[in-house]
Design a protein around this motif. Sequence first.
Motif, PDB file in Angstrom:
ATOM      1  N   ALA A 169     -17.351 -20.156  -9.926  1.00 23.04           N
ATOM      2  CA  ALA A 169     -18.224 -20.758  -8.920  1.00 23.04           C
ATOM      3  C   ALA A 169     -18.193 -22.277  -8.952  1.00 23.04           C
ATOM      4  O   ALA A 169     -18.182 -22.940  -7.916  1.00 23.04           O
ATOM      5  CB  ALA A 169     -19.659 -20.254  -9.102  1.00 23.04           C
ATOM      6  N   LEU A 170     -18.158 -22.860 -10.148  1.00 24.91           N
ATOM      7  CA  LEU A 170     -18.148 -24.318 -10.242  1.00 24.91           C
ATOM      8  C   LEU A 170     -16.880 -24.905  -9.636  1.00 24.91           C
ATOM      9  O   LEU A 170     -16.911 -25.966  -9.003  1.00 24.91           O
ATOM     10  CB  LEU A 170     -18.290 -24.753 -11.702  1.00 24.91           C
ATOM     11  CG  LEU A 170     -18.429 -26.259 -11.933  1.00 24.91           C
ATOM     12  CD1 LEU A 170     -19.633 -26.823 -11.177  1.00 24.91           C
ATOM     13  CD2 LEU A 170     -18.554 -26.574 -13.421  1.00 24.91           C
ATOM     14  N   ASN A 171     -15.744 -24.207  -9.808  1.00 26.20           N
ATOM     15  CA  ASN A 171     -14.499 -24.665  -9.188  1.00 26.20           C
ATOM     16  C   ASN A 171     -14.616 -24.670  -7.666  1.00 26.20           C
ATOM     17  O   ASN A 171     -14.073 -25.548  -6.997  1.00 26.20           O
ATOM     18  CB  ASN A 171     -13.325 -23.775  -9.603  1.00 26.20           C
ATOM     19  CG  ASN A 171     -12.963 -23.940 -11.066  1.00 26.20           C
ATOM     20  OD1 ASN A 171     -13.365 -24.899 -11.708  1.00 26.20           O
ATOM     21  ND2 ASN A 171     -12.217 -22.989 -11.603  1.00 26.20           N
ATOM     22  N   SER A 172     -15.295 -23.663  -7.123  1.00 23.28           N
ATOM     23  CA  SER A 172     -15.490 -23.611  -5.674  1.00 23.28           C
ATOM     24  C   SER A 172     -16.363 -24.770  -5.201  1.00 23.28           C
ATOM     25  O   SER A 172     -16.213 -25.254  -4.084  1.00 23.28           O
ATOM     26  CB  SER A 172     -16.140 -22.282  -5.271  1.00 23.28           C
ATOM     27  OG  SER A 172     -15.333 -21.186  -5.642  1.00 23.28           O
ATOM     28  N   LEU A 173     -17.271 -25.207  -6.060  1.00 24.68           N
ATOM     29  CA  LEU A 173     -18.213 -26.267  -5.684  1.00 24.68           C
ATOM     30  C   LEU A 173     -17.565 -27.644  -5.722  1.00 24.68           C
ATOM     31  O   LEU A 173     -17.713 -28.432  -4.781  1.00 24.68           O
ATOM     32  CB  LEU A 173     -19.426 -26.236  -6.621  1.00 24.68           C
ATOM     33  CG  LEU A 173     -20.593 -27.152  -6.257  1.00 24.68           C
ATOM     34  CD1 LEU A 173     -21.238 -26.709  -4.958  1.00 24.68           C
ATOM     35  CD2 LEU A 173     -21.622 -27.169  -7.386  1.00 24.68           C
ATOM     36  N   GLY A 186     -13.511 -29.203  -3.716  1.00 20.05           N
ATOM     37  CA  GLY A 186     -14.579 -28.226  -3.637  1.00 20.05           C
ATOM     38  C   GLY A 186     -15.415 -28.411  -2.385  1.00 20.05           C
ATOM     39  O   GLY A 186     -15.334 -29.423  -1.691  1.00 20.05           O
ATOM     40  N   GLU A 187     -16.258 -27.421  -2.103  1.00 19.10           N
ATOM     41  CA  GLU A 187     -17.071 -27.435  -0.886  1.00 19.10           C
ATOM     42  C   GLU A 187     -18.035 -28.619  -0.865  1.00 19.10           C
ATOM     43  O   GLU A 187     -18.225 -29.267   0.164  1.00 19.10           O
ATOM     44  CB  GLU A 187     -17.859 -26.126  -0.766  1.00 19.10           C
ATOM     45  CG  GLU A 187     -18.678 -26.030   0.520  1.00 19.10           C
ATOM     46  CD  GLU A 187     -19.441 -24.727   0.644  1.00 19.10           C
ATOM     47  OE1 GLU A 187     -20.096 -24.530   1.675  1.00 19.10           O
ATOM     48  OE2 GLU A 187     -19.391 -23.918  -0.311  1.00 19.10           O
ATOM     49  N   LYS A 191     -17.970 -31.610   2.045  1.00 15.45           N
ATOM     50  CA  LYS A 191     -19.094 -31.787   2.966  1.00 15.45           C
ATOM     51  C   LYS A 191     -19.772 -33.141   2.794  1.00 15.45           C
ATOM     52  O   LYS A 191     -20.286 -33.708   3.763  1.00 15.45           O
ATOM     53  CB  LYS A 191     -20.085 -30.636   2.794  1.00 15.45           C
ATOM     54  CG  LYS A 191     -19.521 -29.307   3.300  1.00 15.45           C
ATOM     55  CD  LYS A 191     -20.535 -28.184   3.269  1.00 15.45           C
ATOM     56  CE  LYS A 191     -19.953 -26.933   3.922  1.00 15.45           C
ATOM     57  NZ  LYS A 191     -20.900 -25.792   3.917  1.00 15.45           N
ATOM     58  N   ILE A 192     -19.799 -33.664   1.573  1.00 16.95           N
ATOM     59  CA  ILE A 192     -20.352 -35.005   1.366  1.00 16.95           C
ATOM     60  C   ILE A 192     -19.507 -36.034   2.119  1.00 16.95           C
ATOM     61  O   ILE A 192     -20.041 -36.978   2.720  1.00 16.95           O
ATOM     62  CB  ILE A 192     -20.420 -35.339  -0.133  1.00 16.95           C
ATOM     63  CG1 ILE A 192     -21.587 -34.586  -0.789  1.00 16.95           C
ATOM     64  CG2 ILE A 192     -20.585 -36.837  -0.355  1.00 16.95           C
ATOM     65  CD1 ILE A 192     -21.695 -34.788  -2.282  1.00 16.95           C
TER      66      ILE A 192
END
Length: 340
Positions: A169-173, A186-187, A191-192
């Motif tokens: 999950a952290l890799n996806s983030l 990451g997402e 988005k930032i």
Amino acid sequence: VDITSLVNVVIKNPENIFTFEQAMQYLPYYNAIVLEKLADEALKSFSSVFSSKKPISELFEGIELPLDEPITHTEEIIKKVVDPESIKLINESLSSQLIGHNEFKMRFKDGLDDFLILNELGAEKIFSIFLLGDSGLGKTEVARIIKRTLNDDTPLIKINFGNYSSDNALNSLIGSPRGYIGSEEGELSIKINKSKAGVVLCDEFEKATLPVYNFFLELLEDGVFTDSQSVEYDLNGYIIIFTSNINESQYYEIIPKELQSRFDLVSDFKALTREDKITYVEYQIESFFETLREKGDLPKFSEEDHEYFKGVNIDSTGNLRDIKRMVQRRILDRLKEKLL
């Protein structure tokens, strides 16, 4: 090809030089450009690829630059919560647009006032709130209102942690570490970069994994994070809103105690009163009309029409999304009758 980002990366992480050199040697013919102040560093780092430098005006014929003046780059500023005026506007917007939850509004105002002082002193970087309660009570709307107030013409940074329950999950983030197959941003990083409002919404946060909890533990403490591409993101002045459908007792069971202590405000959103729901119906009618006015001329609606719009069965649900859909459905039905 602009290699400015590559040079910045290898300054911090010189172990990546060989990888980048290998990739550039396989590219077809190209010209590389870089900020003037980084030109010497580029030659030094990629000595096997580049042997000389020259001004961009010589590289591309016909380009005229004011060589006697510094070249400046302008970009839209990210609007954050770092001044009394923005705080005033946010509180006014929440007061008029968020229906009910008066206790939360008062606590939010006090917390944001405290944050401004602590932020100026350098004691706190991010204002963080955790909103609990059933779906459809306005938790997500808090983030939308703040984002619209800061910058109405930019997307809201929203991460749904219902999709972040796996081991990676952290890799996806924040992206996969370099060297992994499929390494990418990451997402959160993506988005930032796309948003010009300092608001992040973390939805269904109770479903996140321990590494993700630890990531936010550090982020709320330091105000910065570095993604997998070695890019540092400074979130000083941001508001991060965590939401969850769990209740207060579940919050204390699920969310790690260390992370609980990092939140500036925790609020349990309760079901709205009947009077609140009536106010919400009236607000949605006017909001929907405003949207329709922006699209063109509206047919005239009678007093009877308005009473029909207000006549939705608010007692059948406590979910504001359901009430909003019922109001819109009634308005669209009458609108189609008048246009057809």
